[in-house]
Design an enzyme around this catalytic site. Structure first.
Site, mmCIF file in Angstrom:
data_model
loop_
_atom_site.group_PDB
_atom_site.id
_atom_site.type_symbol
_atom_site.label_atom_id
_atom_site.label_comp_id
_atom_site.label_asym_id
_atom_site.label_seq_id
_atom_site.Cartn_x
_atom_site.Cartn_y
_atom_site.Cartn_z
ATOM 1 N N ARG A 1 0.823 -1.203 0.000
ATOM 2 C CA ARG A 1 0.000 0.000 0.000
ATOM 3 C C ARG A 1 0.855 1.249 0.000
ATOM 4 O O ARG A 1 2.001 1.233 0.435
ATOM 5 C CB ARG A 1 -0.869 0.001 1.260
ATOM 6 N N ASP B 1 0.132 5.444 1.193
ATOM 7 C CA ASP B 1 -0.857 6.307 1.848
ATOM 8 C C ASP B 1 -1.311 7.435 0.923
ATOM 9 O O ASP B 1 -0.650 7.753 -0.069
ATOM 10 C CB ASP B 1 -0.254 6.916 3.120
ATOM 11 N N ARG C 1 9.043 7.523 5.925
ATOM 12 C CA ARG C 1 8.705 8.847 6.451
ATOM 13 C C ARG C 1 9.239 9.044 7.861
ATOM 14 O O ARG C 1 9.664 10.144 8.240
ATOM 15 C CB ARG C 1 7.193 9.065 6.381
#
Lengths: 247, 247
Positions: free
Chosen positions: B52, B54, B200
């Site tokens: 995935r 975001d 991140r």
């Protein structure tokens, strides 16, 4: 009264071009004037640009000026204006200019870039920064044809009519570079000034020659004919970016 | 039944992330499944991604697969899918894979880039492709600190909890490069796999060290503590781009 010179970057996708218009919201000039009016608590602060850009056309180095009675230092002014602007417009520098400075009339030259994506499928990330042109291009032909634009010419065939602008159609193209970067082709054009839609008409015509729609030597003929109908189609706005204004 | 491997570019700004969700419209997976359903006139075609991403995170080389009984050549299929997709998603290649190929389970590694704009004013044209970080950065310190991430470690301190994912938090970082390009800093990280928000959290922590919020040597300590609360803040999604998936 002080004169301030602004260097401005903007995302053409977000605005209906540079110039304030009666029926269009969200012009770059309009947003700048609103930000300055707010900062100086004035009804209107007039901002004069080096020239107009159309809806969808970007700028990395547009220049504008305004005049104001203020003691605010330029770095503080830059922060204050940026704070009041939407994220699609950014002031890159604020300089104090001499009293006679005029962003349009003092300009000695400009350069634009035009970015073409030449492959069979488009780009998702750069789709608003380039013209997707999937047809096969002969880059050597494009470069040799481009040489005909260099120097002083009457560009009437490459100018769209704009009754608010001057009728004088002679310009000097100082530089025209065509660089390949992966699947992208970047055309950089520098001239003492540009007529309305001149870069887009030049790039559109070069692409039509490079993809076989016009024979080589066409640019020379088109320049000679001084008739907009003889040249090629304008390339769309999303590939165009005003890079620099010289003074 | 044939298995197709798709390489996909997308603009994270346009979508609520990769994965189809109950209450979110406009996911990348959802748009791909809709385009394929339309093309093959099926009720649903399941598309499985390598992992995935975001909301707001971009991809230049996401990989996904689907299985279908069809005789359509891959180049024709690529054109047909692109035709049915919104402009923020582009299929860059369609390849036929062996029957057992699985975009997530067959993946051997991934690389991400993270782009930071480090100067006093933001960018208009790149604002959705980078994280604007105006504070002063010590690039040498950022690079030396980054070395602590290289190799096999327990990255529990750099993973956000995501109950739908595995609890195994050991990963091997093969490459971590920090390059300066004008006012931009591009961090490239390659690993055998990534935990939820790992890139991140790594970049956010490195920026906090490089700007003086944490002392040098902090990364080593944070890795040892295996506690998300010990590491720094996550950098925002707009700077992140999934560059490549290796098989």
């Amino acid at each position: 009264m002080r004169t301030f010179k602004l260097t401005i970057e903007y995302d053409g996708v977000d605005f209906h071009g540079w110039q304030v218009q009666l029926n269009a919201q969200n012009t770059v000039q309009g947003e700048l004037e609103a930000a300055l009016s707010k900062n100086f608590k004035k009804k209107r602060v007039v901002v004069i640009g080096s020239g107009r850009t159309d809806k969808g056309v970007h700028a990395r180095g547009q220049v504008a000026h305004f005049r104001m009675k203020t003691t605010m230092p330029t770095d503080e002014l830059m922060r204050a204006i940026n704070h009041n602007l939407p994220s699609g417009i950014v002031i890159k520098s604020v300089e104090e200019a001499e009293a006679g400075f005029h962003a349009q009339r003092s300009a000695r030259g400009k350069s634009y870039s035009y970015t073409i994506l030449n492959r069979s499928y488009p780009s998702a990330l750069d789709r608003q920064r380039c013209y997707f042109f999937p047809r096969k291009i002969n880059l050597g032909l494009m470069r040799s044809e481009a040489r005909a634009f260099l120097g002083r010419h009457d560009f009437a065939s490459f100018a769209n009519v704009d009754h608010s602008r001057t009728c004088e159609t002679i310009r000097t193209v100082r530089r025209l570079e065509i660089k390949k970067r992966g699947d992208f082709i970047v055309v950089t054009i520098e001239a003492d000034g540009f007529l309305y839609k001149m870069v887009r008409n030049i790039v559109g015509t070069l692409l039509q020659v490079a993809s076989g729609r016009f024979p080589s030597g066409s640019v020379k003929r088109m320049l000679k004919e001084k008739d907009r109908r003889s040249a090629g189609l304008a390339a769309p706005p999303e590939g165009l970016c005003l890079e620099r204004v010289e003074y």
